[in-house]
Design a protein around this motif. Structure first.
Motif, PDB file in Angstrom:
ATOM      1  N   THR A  65       0.835  -1.201   0.000  1.00  0.00           N
ATOM      2  CA  THR A  65       0.000   0.000   0.000  1.00  0.00           C
ATOM      3  C   THR A  65       0.868   1.249   0.000  1.00  0.00           C
ATOM      4  O   THR A  65       1.838   1.334   0.762  1.00  0.00           O
ATOM      5  N   VAL A  66       0.522   2.206  -0.858  1.00  0.00           N
ATOM      6  CA  VAL A  66       1.124   3.538  -0.821  1.00  0.00           C
ATOM      7  C   VAL A  66       0.074   4.511  -0.301  1.00  0.00           C
ATOM      8  O   VAL A  66      -1.080   4.494  -0.759  1.00  0.00           O
ATOM      9  N   VAL A  67       0.460   5.339   0.655  1.00  0.00           N
ATOM     10  CA  VAL A  67      -0.442   6.360   1.198  1.00  0.00           C
ATOM     11  C   VAL A  67       0.182   7.729   0.945  1.00  0.00           C
ATOM     12  O   VAL A  67       1.298   8.004   1.400  1.00  0.00           O
ATOM     13  N   LEU A  68      -0.522   8.581   0.225  1.00  0.00           N
ATOM     14  CA  LEU A  68      -0.084   9.959   0.002  1.00  0.00           C
ATOM     15  C   LEU A  68      -0.754  10.853   1.032  1.00  0.00           C
ATOM     16  O   LEU A  68      -1.971  11.029   1.020  1.00  0.00           O
ATOM     17  N   VAL A  69       0.051  11.420   1.939  1.00  0.00           N
ATOM     18  CA  VAL A  69      -0.473  12.369   2.915  1.00  0.00           C
ATOM     19  C   VAL A  69       0.203  13.727   2.758  1.00  0.00           C
ATOM     20  O   VAL A  69      -0.311  14.741   3.208  1.00  0.00           O
ATOM     21  N   GLY A  70       1.372  13.773   2.065  1.00  0.00           N
ATOM     22  CA  GLY A  70       1.983  15.051   1.721  1.00  0.00           C
ATOM     23  C   GLY A  70       1.104  15.806   0.744  1.00  0.00           C
ATOM     24  O   GLY A  70       0.450  15.201  -0.111  1.00  0.00           O
ATOM     25  N   VAL A  71       1.076  17.128   0.865  1.00  0.00           N
ATOM     26  CA  VAL A  71       0.157  17.942   0.063  1.00  0.00           C
ATOM     27  C   VAL A  71       0.881  18.479  -1.172  1.00  0.00           C
ATOM     28  O   VAL A  71       1.811  19.287  -1.049  1.00  0.00           O
ATOM     29  N   PRO A  72       0.489  18.055  -2.381  1.00  0.00           N
ATOM     30  CA  PRO A  72       1.112  18.577  -3.601  1.00  0.00           C
ATOM     31  C   PRO A  72       0.559  19.947  -3.966  1.00  0.00           C
ATOM     32  O   PRO A  72      -0.449  20.394  -3.405  1.00  0.00           O
ATOM     33  N   THR A  73       1.212  20.611  -4.895  1.00  0.00           N
ATOM     34  CA  THR A  73       0.706  21.876  -5.431  1.00  0.00           C
ATOM     35  C   THR A  73      -0.064  21.598  -6.727  1.00  0.00           C
ATOM     36  O   THR A  73       0.111  20.543  -7.349  1.00  0.00           O
ATOM     37  N   PRO A  74      -0.932  22.522  -7.147  1.00  0.00           N
ATOM     38  CA  PRO A  74      -1.794  22.255  -8.303  1.00  0.00           C
ATOM     39  C   PRO A  74      -1.052  21.959  -9.600  1.00  0.00           C
ATOM     40  O   PRO A  74      -1.599  21.300 -10.496  1.00  0.00           O
ATOM     41  N   ASP A  75       0.188  22.421  -9.741  1.00  0.00           N
ATOM     42  CA  ASP A  75       0.917  22.250 -10.998  1.00  0.00           C
ATOM     43  C   ASP A  75       1.610  20.897 -11.118  1.00  0.00           C
ATOM     44  O   ASP A  75       2.100  20.547 -12.194  1.00  0.00           O
ATOM     45  N   MET A  76       1.639  20.117 -10.067  1.00  0.00           N
ATOM     46  CA  MET A  76       2.408  18.870 -10.083  1.00  0.00           C
ATOM     47  C   MET A  76       1.703  17.774 -10.871  1.00  0.00           C
ATOM     48  O   MET A  76       0.483  17.615 -10.768  1.00  0.00           O
ATOM     49  N   LYS A  77       2.483  17.014 -11.639  1.00  0.00           N
ATOM     50  CA  LYS A  77       1.961  15.900 -12.431  1.00  0.00           C
ATOM     51  C   LYS A  77       2.731  14.632 -12.073  1.00  0.00           C
ATOM     52  O   LYS A  77       3.920  14.677 -11.754  1.00  0.00           O
ATOM     53  N   LEU A  78       2.054  13.498 -12.186  1.00  0.00           N
ATOM     54  CA  LEU A  78       2.673  12.208 -11.895  1.00  0.00           C
ATOM     55  C   LEU A  78       2.588  11.330 -13.129  1.00  0.00           C
ATOM     56  O   LEU A  78       1.530  11.225 -13.755  1.00  0.00           O
ATOM     57  N   GLU A  79       3.710  10.694 -13.465  1.00  0.00           N
ATOM     58  CA  GLU A  79       3.713   9.781 -14.597  1.00  0.00           C
ATOM     59  C   GLU A  79       4.281   8.437 -14.148  1.00  0.00           C
ATOM     60  O   GLU A  79       5.433   8.352 -13.690  1.00  0.00           O
ATOM     61  N   LEU A  80       3.469   7.386 -14.250  1.00  0.00           N
ATOM     62  CA  LEU A  80       3.887   6.035 -13.909  1.00  0.00           C
ATOM     63  C   LEU A  80       3.474   5.091 -15.039  1.00  0.00           C
ATOM     64  O   LEU A  80       2.401   5.273 -15.632  1.00  0.00           O
ATOM     65  N   PRO A  81       4.278   4.080 -15.334  1.00  0.00           N
ATOM     66  CA  PRO A  81       3.851   3.096 -16.330  1.00  0.00           C
ATOM     67  C   PRO A  81       2.576   2.389 -15.857  1.00  0.00           C
ATOM     68  O   PRO A  81       2.559   1.815 -14.756  1.00  0.00           O
ATOM     69  N   LEU A  82       1.548   2.447 -16.644  1.00  0.00           N
ATOM     70  CA  LEU A  82       0.282   1.852 -16.231  1.00  0.00           C
ATOM     71  C   LEU A  82       0.423   0.351 -15.992  1.00  0.00           C
ATOM     72  O   LEU A  82      -0.250  -0.216 -15.123  1.00  0.00           O
ATOM     73  N   LEU A  83       1.308  -0.282 -16.740  1.00  0.00           N
ATOM     74  CA  LEU A  83       1.530  -1.717 -16.553  1.00  0.00           C
ATOM     75  C   LEU A  83       2.084  -1.997 -15.157  1.00  0.00           C
ATOM     76  O   LEU A  83       1.740  -3.015 -14.537  1.00  0.00           O
ATOM     77  N   ASP A  84       2.933  -1.094 -14.640  1.00  0.00           N
ATOM     78  CA  ASP A  84       3.452  -1.281 -13.291  1.00  0.00           C
ATOM     79  C   ASP A  84       2.350  -1.104 -12.246  1.00  0.00           C
ATOM     80  O   ASP A  84       2.316  -1.811 -11.234  1.00  0.00           O
ATOM     81  N   VAL A  85       1.466  -0.145 -12.482  1.00  0.00           N
ATOM     82  CA  VAL A  85       0.342   0.048 -11.571  1.00  0.00           C
ATOM     83  C   VAL A  85      -0.511  -1.220 -11.534  1.00  0.00           C
ATOM     84  O   VAL A  85      -0.927  -1.697 -10.466  1.00  0.00           O
ATOM     85  N   PHE A  86      -0.753  -1.788 -12.704  1.00  0.00           N
ATOM     86  CA  PHE A  86      -1.548  -3.013 -12.804  1.00  0.00           C
ATOM     87  C   PHE A  86      -0.804  -4.218 -12.235  1.00  0.00           C
ATOM     88  O   PHE A  86      -1.333  -4.992 -11.434  1.00  0.00           O
ATOM     89  N   GLY A  87       0.459  -4.348 -12.629  1.00  0.00           N
ATOM     90  CA  GLY A  87       1.185  -5.570 -12.321  1.00  0.00           C
ATOM     91  C   GLY A  87       1.611  -5.707 -10.878  1.00  0.00           C
ATOM     92  O   GLY A  87       1.766  -6.830 -10.385  1.00  0.00           O
ATOM     93  N   ARG A  88       1.791  -4.585 -10.173  1.00  0.00           N
ATOM     94  CA  ARG A  88       2.252  -4.672  -8.791  1.00  0.00           C
ATOM     95  C   ARG A  88       1.109  -4.893  -7.816  1.00  0.00           C
ATOM     96  O   ARG A  88       1.320  -5.287  -6.671  1.00  0.00           O
ATOM     97  N   GLY A  89      -0.132  -4.636  -8.255  1.00  0.00           N
ATOM     98  CA  GLY A  89      -1.278  -4.853  -7.372  1.00  0.00           C
ATOM     99  C   GLY A  89      -1.275  -3.896  -6.192  1.00  0.00           C
ATOM    100  O   GLY A  89      -0.631  -2.848  -6.203  1.00  0.00           O
ATOM    101  N   GLY A  90      -1.984  -4.284  -5.174  1.00  0.00           N
ATOM    102  CA  GLY A  90      -2.031  -3.476  -3.958  1.00  0.00           C
ATOM    103  C   GLY A  90      -2.902  -2.248  -4.086  1.00  0.00           C
ATOM    104  O   GLY A  90      -3.797  -2.179  -4.932  1.00  0.00           O
TER     105      GLY A  90
END
Length: 361
Positions: free
Chosen positions: A274-299
């Motif tokens: 499990t990943v928990v995001l509790v730090g507060v990002p700013t509106p301009d921030m973007k996240l890029e992750l391989p969708l296959l990794d999101v799928f394949g790692r589960g959780g």
């Protein structure tokens, strides 16, 4: 009759804060006036000052507070004058779809006071997180007042109103850390250290603190970290994996709020972790992750807003744990200051010199 008190406002984006006379109206239906006894200097207040939340200046800053109810408006039955309370910015409505489904910590229609506090010239103020507690008194919705044992010191009780609750809740409520789990916390400021304390309360076997500042890592050990990683000199993903038999942590809590550290958290978790995001990002921030990794790692990839807390449930419980000696809230208080010292406290917080500065009235 309205009252005049001293309070700290942010007049414009990145302008120095200043102490002004604030007009507090009598409480209307569902409202309460609270005499503030202590209020922590939270990074969210600095975000308001910098225009990172919105541009509804001037702001009446301060939200991490405890005090005594002075007066209440018509229809208020949950608190009464004389009650010692911690202020919260998630006063649940009880009627939205989240509340009706038994998930009030996700309430979509939380309450704030309907009346406005103003400057002497009538300029309406925007209270930080609907509270505005860098002031001798403030006006809030009565549901923003959570009664706790009045024997607890105000300067530690108030910290539960935001940062400490956010961190503890990120571990216990959102991350659902369990006995024997491995936990990594990236970012060891006030919220990150609270997440470490929460993981220890939950019975985590291994708690890995990650930061770029050795001073913060030393403090993290006092809060319950079993291992530390300085990510300025060491790859935190590899270090966390090495400390968890090559697997990654069961729960990784990101308490910075940046894409780079979130990506580290993503790859530092175990498969199905499990990943928990509790730090507060700013509106301009973007996240890029391989969708296959999101799928394949589960959780699970979760965000934690206010630690998914229910103030009426969690605040009294955590105060009890503090009074039993099982949760050292006083360890979060680096210094106590006055209303005129907040600009300097922001600078010390930005430089990492304090865990929490607390304004005491």
């Amino acid at each position: 009759m309205s009252q005049q008190v001293q309070g700290v406002i942010a007049p414009g984006k990145n302008e120095p804060v200043r102490v002004e006379t604030i007009v507090i109206p009598d409480p209307g239906p569902g409202e309460a006036v609270v005499k503030i006894q202590a209020c922590g200097v939270c990074h969210t207040d600095l975000h308001y000052k910098q225009g990172g939340i919105n541009d509804e200046f001037p702001f009446l800053l301060g939200h991490e507070a405890a005090g005594v109810v002075e007066s209440v408006g018509e229809g208020v039955t949950d608190v009464a004058p004389g009650d010692f309370v911690i202020l919260n910015w998630r006063a649940v409505c009880g009627q939205c779809r989240a509340c009706l489904r038994g998930r009030p910590w996700y309430c979509f229609d939380t309450h704030n006071a309907k009346q406005k506090m103003t400057l002497l010239d009538g300029t309406e103020l925007s209270p930080a997180l609907g509270i505005g507690a860098f002031a001798e008194k403030t006006l809030v919705a009565s549901g923003q007042c959570t009664k706790v044992d009045p024997e607890v010191a105000p300067e530690v009780a108030g910290l539960l109103g935001c940062g400490v609750m956010a961190g503890i809740g990120a571990a216990i409520n959102t991350g659902q850390v369990g006995r024997g789990d491995s936990v990594a916390v990236i970012g060891c400021g006030g919220v990150g250290d609270a997440a470490i304390a929460g993981a220890r309360l939950a019975g985590a076997a291994k708690i890995i603190a990650v930061d770029i500042d050795d001073r913060k890592l030393e403090t993290a050990k006092k809060m319950g970290a079993t291992h530390t990683v300085n990510s300025r000199s060491t790859d935190p993903v590899e270090a966390i994996r090495a400390l968890t038999d090559g697997n990654g942590a069961d729960v990784v809590i990101e308490a910075v709020g940046r894409p780079e550290t979130y990506e580290q958290a993503f790859y530092a978790r175990d498969l199905a972790g499990t990943v928990v995001l509790v730090g507060v990002p700013t509106p301009d921030m973007k996240l890029e992750l391989p969708l296959l990794d999101v799928f394949g790692r589960g959780g699970s990839l979760k965000s934690s807003w206010y630690g998914d807390c229910l103030p009426s449930r969690d605040f009294p419980m955590l105060v009890d744990l503090h009074q039993q000696g099982r949760l050292d809230l006083a360890a979060f208080v680096t210094e106590t200051i006055g209303l005129g010292d907040i600009e300097q406290a922001f600078a010390r917080m930005h430089d990492g010199d304090v865990l929490r500065s607390v304004v005491v009235f």
